[in-house]
Design a protein around this motif. Structure first.
Motif, PDB file in Angstrom:
ATOM      1  N   GLY A  50      -3.901   1.924  -2.986  1.00  0.00           N
ATOM      2  CA  GLY A  50      -3.467   0.585  -3.522  1.00  0.00           C
ATOM      3  C   GLY A  50      -2.334   0.620  -4.796  1.00  0.00           C
ATOM      4  N   ILE A  99       0.874  -1.126   0.097  1.00  0.00           N
ATOM      5  CA  ILE A  99       0.153   0.015  -0.005  1.00  0.00           C
ATOM      6  C   ILE A  99       0.939   1.242   0.110  1.00  0.00           C
ATOM      7  CG2 ILE A  99      -2.156  -1.066   0.944  1.00  0.00           C
ATOM      8  CD1 ILE A  99      -0.880  -0.043   3.800  1.00  0.00           C
ATOM      9  N   TYR A 149      -6.936   2.409   1.703  1.00  0.00           N
ATOM     10  CA  TYR A 149      -6.643   1.730   2.753  1.00  0.00           C
ATOM     11  C   TYR A 149      -6.510   2.571   3.854  1.00  0.00           C
ATOM     12  CZ  TYR A 149      -6.232  -2.372  -0.280  1.00  0.00           C
ATOM     13  OH  TYR A 149      -6.542  -3.368  -1.239  1.00  0.00           O
ATOM     14  N   ARG A 203      -9.660  -1.621   4.678  1.00  0.00           N
ATOM     15  CA  ARG A 203      -9.976  -1.253   3.228  1.00  0.00           C
ATOM     16  C   ARG A 203     -10.999  -0.270   3.317  1.00  0.00           C
ATOM     17  NH1 ARG A 203      -9.216  -4.888  -2.328  1.00  0.00           N
ATOM     18  NH2 ARG A 203      -9.208  -2.825  -3.591  1.00  0.00           N
ATOM     19  N   ASP A 259      -8.745   3.944  -4.366  1.00  0.00           N
ATOM     20  CA  ASP A 259      -8.375   2.472  -3.756  1.00  0.00           C
ATOM     21  C   ASP A 259      -8.015   2.629  -2.279  1.00  0.00           C
ATOM     22  OD1 ASP A 259      -8.187  -0.474  -3.796  1.00  0.00           O
ATOM     23  OD2 ASP A 259      -6.514  -0.295  -5.019  1.00  0.00           O
ATOM     24  N   SER A 287       1.818  -4.061   3.998  1.00  0.00           N
ATOM     25  CA  SER A 287       0.321  -4.093   4.613  1.00  0.00           C
ATOM     26  C   SER A 287       0.373  -5.189   5.753  1.00  0.00           C
ATOM     27  CB  SER A 287      -0.773  -4.421   3.706  1.00  0.00           C
ATOM     28  OG  SER A 287      -1.067  -5.683   3.120  1.00  0.00           O
ATOM     29  N   LYS A 306     -14.609   4.239   7.630  1.00  0.00           N
ATOM     30  CA  LYS A 306     -14.068   3.472   6.512  1.00  0.00           C
ATOM     31  C   LYS A 306     -14.969   3.615   5.322  1.00  0.00           C
ATOM     32  CE  LYS A 306     -14.884  -1.281   7.654  1.00  0.00           C
ATOM     33  NZ  LYS A 306     -14.224  -2.501   8.202  1.00  0.00           N
TER      34      LYS A 306
END
Length: 283
Positions: free
Chosen positions: A120, A3, A192, A153, A190, A144, A180
């Protein structure tokens, strides 16, 4: 999985100090951050919670902080003798006077938890533009696995995360569910997120402002990607830091693709790392 943390001016310091900044919701560029949709609550929900031992213990501790002198057993006996009155008390505590509102959630969640955002991929034009000083900064690739206990995520949904002020009154998990969840319009990131309690972080005052940081082990860094517009001075500084402190990590140079509207990244060989960046096609 790798990540990526895109960063501008903080890039060298992040690598040298081995820590990244943990942010407050007020620092984000999305006005819906930490703003849930609120579930409907009624008195029966309060009655159910009144018979939940974990909730009752937490509720008792709140009463003690407000001056209650009874021990826990005596407190439970008081509730048993006048349950309807206590149902009303619990219901009003968690729903009355703005208690059940997105604004109250925003304040409560922000006092408990902070966030650090990752993406990502390493070749997204918009991410370089928005989060790495218009391609002048760097992206750090992290393994990660080193953050699996606190990494989440992001869920992209047209509906905001729901918060029930009674059934979600105890643990931090409901906060994390809301924190989140983002609009699908952000899905290009994308994303995290590390969502973590403030007490785990290191607090420092920088230029009169309190900031929070979370340390990471050097082996967590897998890649260091230099932006296609990074000044040569920064490029050399990043390469030197990476070679000295992260010899296991790949050093990559982001470049404009020669014909397409896209960014490509090529690994910089150690013996060629001191050479100026040049544009080229991916291999």
């Amino acid at each position: 999985m790798i990540i990526y943390k895109y960063t501008g001016g903080f890039g060298p310091a992040t690598l040298q100090k081995r820590e990244f900044k943990i942010s407050q919701p007020s620092e984000f560029n999305d006005p819906f951050e930490f703003f849930p949709r609120m579930a409907n609550v009624n008195r029966e929900h309060a009655r159910i919670k009144l018979n939940n031992p974990s909730f009752l213990q937490n509720f008792y501790e709140i009463q003690v902080s407000n001056g209650c002198l009874l021990d826990f057993d005596a407190f439970k006996e008081e509730i048993r003798k006048d349950e309807e009155s206590w149902v009303d008390t619990i219901f009003s505590t968690y729903t009355g006077h703005g208690a059940a509102s997105p604004e109250r959630f925003y304040d409560a969640a922000g006092k408990r938890l902070g966030v650090c955002c990752f993406c990502g991929g390493r070749e997204n034009i918009l991410l370089w533009s928005h989060y790495a000083d218009n391609h002048r900064g760097i992206a750090i690739g992290f393994d990660s696995d080193h953050f699996e206990d606190v990494l989440h995520r992001v869920i992209y949904s047209t509906e905001r995360g729901e918060y029930h002020p009674l059934f979600n009154a105890d643990p931090d998990d409901p906060y994390r569910r809301v924190m989140k969840t983002k609009s699908p319009e952000w899905s290009y990131e994308d994303e995290y997120r590390i969502i973590i309690a403030w007490q785990v972080c290191t607090e420092r005052e920088i230029k009169g402002r309190k900031m929070h940081f979370l340390e990471f082990p050097p082996e967590a860094v897998r890649e260091v990607v230099i932006g296609c517009r990074a000044p040569e001075e920064l490029r050399r500084e990043i390469i030197e830091i990476a070679k000295d402190d992260y010899p296991h990590a790949k050093i990559l140079q982001a470049e404009r693709h020669p014909t397409d509207f896209r960014i490509i990244t090529n690994e910089i060989e150690q013996d060629a790392a001191e050479q100026p960046a040049t544009a080229g096609e991916s291999t």
